[in-house]
Design a protein around this motif. Sequence first.
Motif, short mmCIF file in Angstrom:
data_model
loop_
_atom_site.label_atom_id
_atom_site.label_comp_id
_atom_site.label_asym_id
_atom_site.label_seq_id
_atom_site.Cartn_x
_atom_site.Cartn_y
_atom_site.Cartn_z
N PRO A 1 0.50 -0.96 -0.21
CA PRO A 1 0.01 -0.54 -0.42
C PRO A 1 0.56 1.28 -0.08
O PRO A 1 0.43 2.84 -0.34
CB PRO A 1 -0.62 -0.30 0.92
CG PRO A 1 -0.45 -1.21 2.03
CD PRO A 1 0.68 -1.81 1.23
N GLN A 2 1.99 1.45 0.96
CA GLN A 2 3.08 2.34 0.47
C GLN A 2 3.29 2.79 -0.21
O GLN A 2 3.39 3.89 -1.36
CB GLN A 2 3.89 1.60 1.64
CG GLN A 2 4.33 3.73 1.95
CD GLN A 2 6.43 3.56 2.91
OE1 GLN A 2 6.00 2.01 3.16
NE2 GLN A 2 7.06 4.30 3.01
N LEU A 3 3.64 1.36 -1.58
CA LEU A 3 4.13 1.72 -2.34
C LEU A 3 3.33 1.92 -3.41
O LEU A 3 3.37 3.17 -4.24
CB LEU A 3 5.19 0.28 -3.24
CG LEU A 3 5.16 0.11 -4.48
CD1 LEU A 3 6.52 1.24 -5.04
CD2 LEU A 3 5.91 -0.99 -4.79
N ALA A 4 1.74 2.03 -3.58
CA ALA A 4 0.97 2.47 -4.90
C ALA A 4 1.52 4.02 -4.26
O ALA A 4 0.63 4.85 -5.14
CB ALA A 4 -0.46 1.77 -4.28
N GLN A 5 0.34 4.47 -2.64
CA GLN A 5 0.36 6.02 -2.87
C GLN A 5 1.89 6.52 -2.86
O GLN A 5 1.25 7.36 -4.14
CB GLN A 5 0.39 5.91 -1.27
CG GLN A 5 -1.09 5.07 -0.66
CD GLN A 5 -2.02 5.77 -1.14
OE1 GLN A 5 -2.37 6.84 -1.99
NE2 GLN A 5 -3.49 4.80 -1.24
N SER A 6 3.04 5.50 -3.20
CA SER A 6 3.63 6.50 -3.48
C SER A 6 3.87 7.13 -4.65
O SER A 6 4.28 7.93 -4.87
CB SER A 6 5.42 6.19 -2.26
OG SER A 6 5.62 6.04 -1.30
N LEU A 7 3.62 5.92 -5.15
CA LEU A 7 3.82 5.70 -7.10
C LEU A 7 3.00 7.15 -7.40
O LEU A 7 2.77 7.44 -8.20
CB LEU A 7 3.71 4.45 -7.94
CG LEU A 7 4.54 3.71 -7.60
CD1 LEU A 7 4.24 2.59 -7.98
CD2 LEU A 7 6.33 3.97 -8.39
N ALA A 8 1.69 7.37 -6.69
CA ALA A 8 0.64 7.54 -7.49
C ALA A 8 0.84 9.40 -7.09
O ALA A 8 1.10 10.97 -7.84
CB ALA A 8 -0.48 7.38 -6.78
N ALA A 9 1.33 9.56 -6.02
CA ALA A 9 2.80 10.65 -5.56
C ALA A 9 3.09 11.33 -6.81
O ALA A 9 3.39 12.21 -7.03
CB ALA A 9 2.80 11.05 -4.32
N ALA A 10 4.32 10.39 -6.71
CA ALA A 10 5.26 10.30 -7.59
C ALA A 10 4.58 11.07 -9.40
O ALA A 10 4.62 12.27 -9.35
CB ALA A 10 6.04 9.59 -8.48
N GLN A 11 3.45 10.08 -9.80
CA GLN A 11 2.99 10.63 -11.02
C GLN A 11 2.11 12.36 -11.00
O GLN A 11 2.19 13.26 -11.55
CB GLN A 11 1.30 9.68 -11.00
CG GLN A 11 1.92 7.87 -11.87
CD GLN A 11 0.49 7.41 -11.67
OE1 GLN A 11 -0.39 7.84 -10.19
NE2 GLN A 11 0.68 6.66 -12.36
#
Length: 533
Positions: free
Chosen positions: A363-373
């Motif tokens: 879940p942390q990865l998904a949120q971090s990638l979404a923020a990077a987008q």
Amino acid sequence: MTARGLLGWSTVSAPSRRPAVLVALLSVVLVVLSACSSSDSPDDAATSSSAAPTTPTEPSVAPVEWTDCTADIAPIIAGRPGADRPLTFGCGQIEVPLSYDDPTGPTLSLFAVRAVSGTQADRIGSLVVNPGGPGLSATDAAVQSALTLPDAVLARFDVVGVDPRGVGLSQPVTCIDDATKDELTAAEPRPTTADQLDAAFGLADDVAAGCVDEYGEGLGAFSTVDSARDLDVVRQAVGDEQLTYLGYSYGTTLGSTYAELFPDEVRALVLDGAVDPDASRQDAAEAQAQGFEAAFDAFAANCTSLVSGCPVGADPRTAVNDLLTQAETAPIPSSREGETRQATPGLVLAAVRSALYNPAAWPQLAQSLAAAQQGDSAGVLTLADTFTGRADDGTYTNTIDANITVSCADTDEDYSQSDVRTLVADWGTRYPLFGADAALSLYTCTPWDAPRTPLPDRDAEGAAPILVIGTQGDPVTPLPGAVDMAEDLTSGVLLTWQGSGHTAYPKSQCVTDAVNAYLVDLAAPTADLTCPA
């Protein structure tokens, strides 16, 4: 070359930020070391033999003199799960020969931590733990294990961690500066042009040359064979007739090497997340690339199955590829206060790899990638730093230095630039996220001009039963490696966990019950055992 490509990371255990316990222990180290005789650095004395003798020489061993360091550790672990356990901690030093060809010659100082539970009764001895790497701190692992191991184990064993030679607080090998480590971690992980490959090879050459300039022939003193001999000194220093050991990832290589050299001294060895003893470096690198691709697919499937939807979109693989392309042309800034770095493709891929070690981080990865987008790489940088051991102040542990040093001391395999260029192109197509990176790792030791002590074949004939654990969805040390290790060891017994992530104990009740029974009662499974996820 990226840190992942340069190192390979195929034997690295679960990543962690700079160990806070290690920092706290630095002050203790000064007190403990000042009370003991000084020892020589590897570059000031003879190095280990380049061949592993079948009968190791045993030096004279003094018992550990433990200094109570509970007051130093307690504030650091306060508030963590398990910190309310009635634990006391001791810190000490163990002297080992620099070269076992000269057991009475110059020595190295190994730093040790012992955790003892107030609930202990009917003590069996010490459980020596190693978290892997090579290059991760076993003293920190001892503290963490005291917080997380089952009560049934803590009630019967002291938990002991000893940083291997060159690692953590045991006269750490340091030959790569922080700026170079930043360059390694930020570099292009999927080179496609001749210039990018030339830059990767050049950086690997520079790292090797810098370490050789710093230590010279002394680099040969950091082999796993020598660390396995040290492990028997540790056994004697803590007063155990036989070794009880829990090793993860690279720790399985260390433990199985110990069993090969000292089969009669094995009481119980748990080898969790076993590194394949039969695989060449090329085979291991390719298996890791396959493993991480499969782990990413598992992450993607999990993310897209969420009722609320996947934060990175319906196709996470395409989203990550797009993010890598974006970061190559326009590195992504961070909202973290004081942060001057921007996320390059190397840092984005490091963040992905970091989270794939443990499904709990998905879940942390998904949120971090979404923020990077959306233009904020703060979460990506946090995950990447977790993987590489970078602290908030920009400094690193010596994990990278030790990982390269030990890995290269352990192998006589070298791969030419031509070989690697071919594999980068091939694996980059077959394993599009992680293949090129894995292929680059094969060049790491080619320019390493230092003595080598290749790992011995390991059947450990004559040893007591040895429990080998493999996880079906382990991207770092894929399950076939554990199968091979259990088959190679004469007394090996395989436990397979049908879960995901790197290593298994104590993540499921079935695995925990089997390991506890083995450690405490020496009741190894009578046949290979499979535990459900």
